[in-house]
Design an enzyme around this catalytic site. Structure first.
Site, PDB file in Angstrom:
ATOM      1  N   ASP A 155     -14.479  -0.432  29.869  1.00  0.00           N
ATOM      2  CA  ASP A 155     -15.282   0.466  29.035  1.00  0.00           C
ATOM      3  C   ASP A 155     -16.582   0.850  29.725  1.00  0.00           C
ATOM      4  OD1 ASP A 155     -16.317   1.914  26.952  1.00  0.00           O
ATOM      5  OD2 ASP A 155     -16.727   0.203  25.658  1.00  0.00           O
TER       6      ASP A 155
ATOM      7  N   ASP B 264     -16.807   8.244  29.382  1.00  0.00           N
ATOM      8  CA  ASP B 264     -16.509   6.978  28.707  1.00  0.00           C
ATOM      9  C   ASP B 264     -15.032   6.619  28.811  1.00  0.00           C
ATOM     10  OD1 ASP B 264     -16.317   4.806  27.037  1.00  0.00           O
ATOM     11  OD2 ASP B 264     -16.818   5.875  25.207  1.00  0.00           O
TER      12      ASP B 264
END
Length: 373
Positions: free
Chosen positions: A49, A260
């Site tokens: 992440d 992201d």
């Protein structure tokens, strides 16, 4: 769908010519990407992440709850193997707790402490990490936690031991920051996310072993105003694309976007998301009960791209329709481009699967090239 000391010779310093590389694992048909790490001696797979900064595992015996906090069976949270260890003597941080809520509403709370964390053979020694003891999670039954690769400003340790009373954030050095400050690697990493069985690579200190085409583009990483200080700091990997390409032409852009890997889809301003979804043939439909745009699974996809540094990076038709994410009532498939409302706007895996992305923290810039595979 899922919405980051001097070397004593014990570590090998990676360079752009010799990066430390880890293969990725695709979970849920490309819904998320995982990487293998060693956390306190345990080998586990975790979600990769770049949109958050904390590294955590869920602890054996944790409490699984639903979105409202009602108790659920442990299996309902869908974690992979649970971490059977704990923070030993001198490892647990007194009077501090872990408390994070992600953009899709999932949340985890627990304890903070220190463990060695190894990725691709490189170790962040005495790294501050979390152990989750209470969670609402929609897991993939493979991953045991998450590796956050963003900046210290958005870490989620708080003073005190009662998460419901948290008010004072206590920022700390995330794993990748620790690695380059300990001279384990240079201050850059790169990602090549790939659809299919070979899910791509994370490369620390250099580039992944994949093929790129065309020119490299670059954009500065922008600071964000952080609530804790009211000042601009590096927090997310935020940039401003030059333009968005859809409807047969380029549309100038001034909005900020977060790059992201922990978010599956692309989230755009409402009017742009509507225009792109209207360009499917037949048009995509907004299904309020499912909170997103859905389309005929064999629909003709529109041309959609993002211009950065003068280079257009188009999204493949294969990434614009999620065949395994369907509205149960109509059978329609989820589209890869969704309404981000008032923000934050996000370039998630749908877009990242089409580029090699370089996160050059040392130069405070990102670089991209088209990913050929």
């Amino acid at each position: 769908m899922r919405r980051g000391a001097e070397s004593d010779g014990a570590f090998s310093l990676s360079t752009p010519d010799s990066p430390a590389t880890a293969p990725l694992i695709s979970a849920g048909g490309g819904v998320e990407y995982l990487v293998s790490i060693t956390y306190g001696g345990a080998d586990v797979s975790v979600i990769l992440d770049t949109g958050s900064s904390d590294t955590w595992l869920v602890q054996s015996g944790f409490s699984c709850v639903d979105a409202s906090g009602a108790a659920q069976a442990e299996a309902a949270c869908g974690f992979g193997p649970l971490y059977n260890g704990s923070f030993g003597a001198g490892e647990k941080i007194a009077d501090q707790n872990f408390n994070i809520t992600y953009g899709d509403g999932e949340f985890v709370t627990g304890d903070m402490g220190y463990k060695d964390v190894t990725i691709a053979g490189l170790t962040a020694s005495h790294q501050e990490v979390a152990l989750g003891t209470y969670a609402y999670w929609n897991g993939d039954s493979i991953s045991s936690g998450l590796l956050g690769l963003a900046y210290a400003a958005i870490t989620s340790a708080y003073a005190g031991t009662v998460p419901s009373q948290d008010t004072t954030q206590e920022p700390y050095s995330p794993v990748f920051t620790t690695m380059y400050t300990q001279n384990v690697t240079s201050p850059m990493f790169s990602l090549a996310l790939q659809r299919g069985a070979n899910a791509g690579y994370l490369a620390l200190g250099g580039l992944p072993p994949v093929t790129v085409s065309g020119s490299w583009a670059r954009a500065p990483i922008l600071q964000s105003v952080v609530r804790r200080t009211g000042m601009a700091e590096y927090a997310f990997y935020t940039l401003v694309p030059d333009a968005l390409v859809y409807g047969g032409r380029s549309h100038a852009n001034s909005a900020q976007y977060i790059v992201d890997s922990g978010t599956t889809l692309v989230y755009l301003p409402s009017a742009v998301a509507q225009a792109v979804n209207n360009a499917f043939t037949p048009k995509a439909k907004l299904i309020a009960s499912q909170g997103g745009y859905f389309v005929q699974c064999n629909a003709k996809t529109p041309d959609f791209g993002v211009t950065i540094g003068g280079v257009v990076f188009k999204v493949s038709a294969a990434d614009l329709v999620y065949q395994n994410q369907r509205d149960p009532a109509s059978g329609l498939c989820l589209t890869g481009v969704q309404d981000g409302g008032s923000g934050p706007y996000i370039l998630g895996d749908v877009w990242m699967q089409n580029v090699v992305a370089v996160f050059d923290v040392g130069a405070a810039e990102m670089r991209f090239a088209a990913h050929s595979y």
